[in-house]
Design a protein around this motif. Sequence first.
Motif, short mmCIF file in Angstrom:
data_model
loop_
_atom_site.label_atom_id
_atom_site.label_comp_id
_atom_site.label_asym_id
_atom_site.label_seq_id
_atom_site.Cartn_x
_atom_site.Cartn_y
_atom_site.Cartn_z
N THR A 186 -41.22 18.25 -27.46
CA THR A 186 -41.45 17.38 -26.32
C THR A 186 -41.25 18.15 -25.02
N ARG A 187 -42.11 17.88 -24.03
CA ARG A 187 -41.95 18.56 -22.73
C ARG A 187 -40.66 18.13 -22.05
N VAL A 188 -39.99 19.10 -21.47
CA VAL A 188 -38.86 18.85 -20.57
C VAL A 188 -39.15 19.67 -19.32
N VAL A 189 -39.56 18.98 -18.27
CA VAL A 189 -40.03 19.62 -17.04
C VAL A 189 -38.98 19.43 -15.96
N THR B 2 -38.91 23.20 -21.10
CA THR B 2 -40.21 23.79 -21.45
C THR B 2 -40.96 24.27 -20.21
N HIS B 3 -40.72 23.63 -19.07
CA HIS B 3 -41.39 23.96 -17.82
C HIS B 3 -40.39 23.87 -16.67
N ALA C 252 -37.63 33.21 -16.95
CA ALA C 252 -38.14 32.01 -17.65
C ALA C 252 -39.04 32.41 -18.81
N HIS C 253 -39.95 33.34 -18.56
CA HIS C 253 -40.87 33.76 -19.62
C HIS C 253 -40.13 34.38 -20.80
N ALA C 254 -39.05 35.09 -20.52
CA ALA C 254 -38.28 35.69 -21.60
C ALA C 254 -37.70 34.64 -22.54
N LYS C 255 -37.54 33.40 -22.02
CA LYS C 255 -37.03 32.29 -22.83
C LYS C 255 -38.14 31.34 -23.27
N GLY C 256 -39.40 31.73 -23.02
CA GLY C 256 -40.52 30.90 -23.44
C GLY C 256 -40.78 29.70 -22.56
N VAL C 257 -40.30 29.72 -21.32
CA VAL C 257 -40.46 28.60 -20.40
C VAL C 257 -41.58 28.91 -19.40
#
Length: 509
Positions: A216-219, A242-243, A272-277
């Motif tokens: 599920t998205r968590v923005v 997630t975002h 963030a990208h290093a954590k897949g976000v």
Amino acid sequence: MTHSSLRPTKTRSRRHDNPSRWILGAACATLLLTSACTPASGSPDGQDGASEVSASALRTSGVSFKTVLGNRYVGAQNNGGGAVIATATSAQAWEKFTLDDINGGSLESGDTVFIIAGTGQYFQAANGGGSSLNAASANALGWETFRIVKQSGSGVIANGDIVGLQTVTTGHWVSAENGGGGTVFAYGGAFGSWEQLAISGLPSGPTTPPPTTTGTRVVGYLPNWYGSYASWVGRVDFAKLTHVNLAFALGDANGHLELAPSSDLATFVNAAHAKGVKVFPSLCGGGGDGRITPFYQPDKVDAFVDHIIDFVVSNNMDGIDVDVEAPDRMGTLYDTFIAKLIAKARPRGLPVTAAVAQWMQYGMSDTTLRSFDFITVMSYDNAGTWTGAGEHSSYAQAQTALTFYANKGVSKDKIVLGVPFYGYCWGNCGGQSSKYVLYKDILAKYPNAWNADWINADGAQYSYNGLATMRAKTTLGKQYGGIMIWELAGDQSTSSEQSLLRAIHGALQ
């Protein structure tokens, strides 16, 4: 520069009562960018930038369109190279096309498509729309880009569905005059009877579902007025998101975006990208419309879209969030801006999302609403500094908002529920009669505040969301497209059992 000149006059959106939004604007450093989206070399029609079709684009051959009113099939004269007509009573070679869905996955209402005739030439709306339609273009650019929309709303498109084709550049609809029997135009002002087409030739078996984010998205929104983004790298719990939407990107005098220094953005985005976000810039914000809406004008909107795309690509970001909260300054110009933005973003794999609210929904068309990759629903601010004391973000309000957008034809998995990491105080509010206050600051004053949504003490009243309501809203949001947070800076550290983000994460497990 500061944002003091942008103090809003309306008082119904989530940003309006955060004075630091307007006085700490120095953190928003100028980042001047030049457009990388110049006309393609040798482009005969003078369009303003090539689309790069994503690797996941889905091509379906043998697709036909039949006018509902006159039962005539749309055809490309000479199988391509000439005008588009609607004269045939059966679908033969001239009436069968390849549909290139640049969104990839299943063909869904709101997807952006190219239509290719048998000779390999593309449908083209001259001048982007408002005139004739031909199948004579060798390009896959703005004038060749259409949005396919189901008459019945959202969802996957199947054989026999009634659809319309809307030019992305100008928002005109493909129209068979008198329902067929002659030339087809791209000048329809609305999705009416002349614009209704029955689609056929789509695969009858299962289609590949569109790619989705795992879970599920968590923005979470993170404003730029609490210090540099680099300083937040160690404080944001990326594992529970997630975002992240960085707020707020605004236009300078020439429509170039300003948000933060590029080195600051790079530090945060890389972490963030290093954590897949995924990281999106969020455009505008409540009260920022004076720095965005001037660029909707026809003579400025194309360059503005180019500046946005260039900003996102240059800063290695993953999409664009649009948070315009000025419905009286939206309307047709806003709809056209969004159409142009999506047309240039999606071929590059950049989703376009929007923060929306019921009170301002009249500012955009339902077609535009359904065109976003997902929407985040601002289900808060039912009360505030502009009202007396009251619940500003109840569970019942969240239920009503989600139902409202589902009834608008937005797919449930694209509706993300917004929750507040802040509240309001009325009465004895530290020298003020009312104010916006972060959840962590309420908790610092009243350590048991996590166990309620309302405090009445010391001559003050507070409305906010405690842990139980946050968990309940998360369970509700999980039935839709997820949870959006305004704002991450309002929370306790997730090492604390009183953390709202920790409660959301736990409710999703």
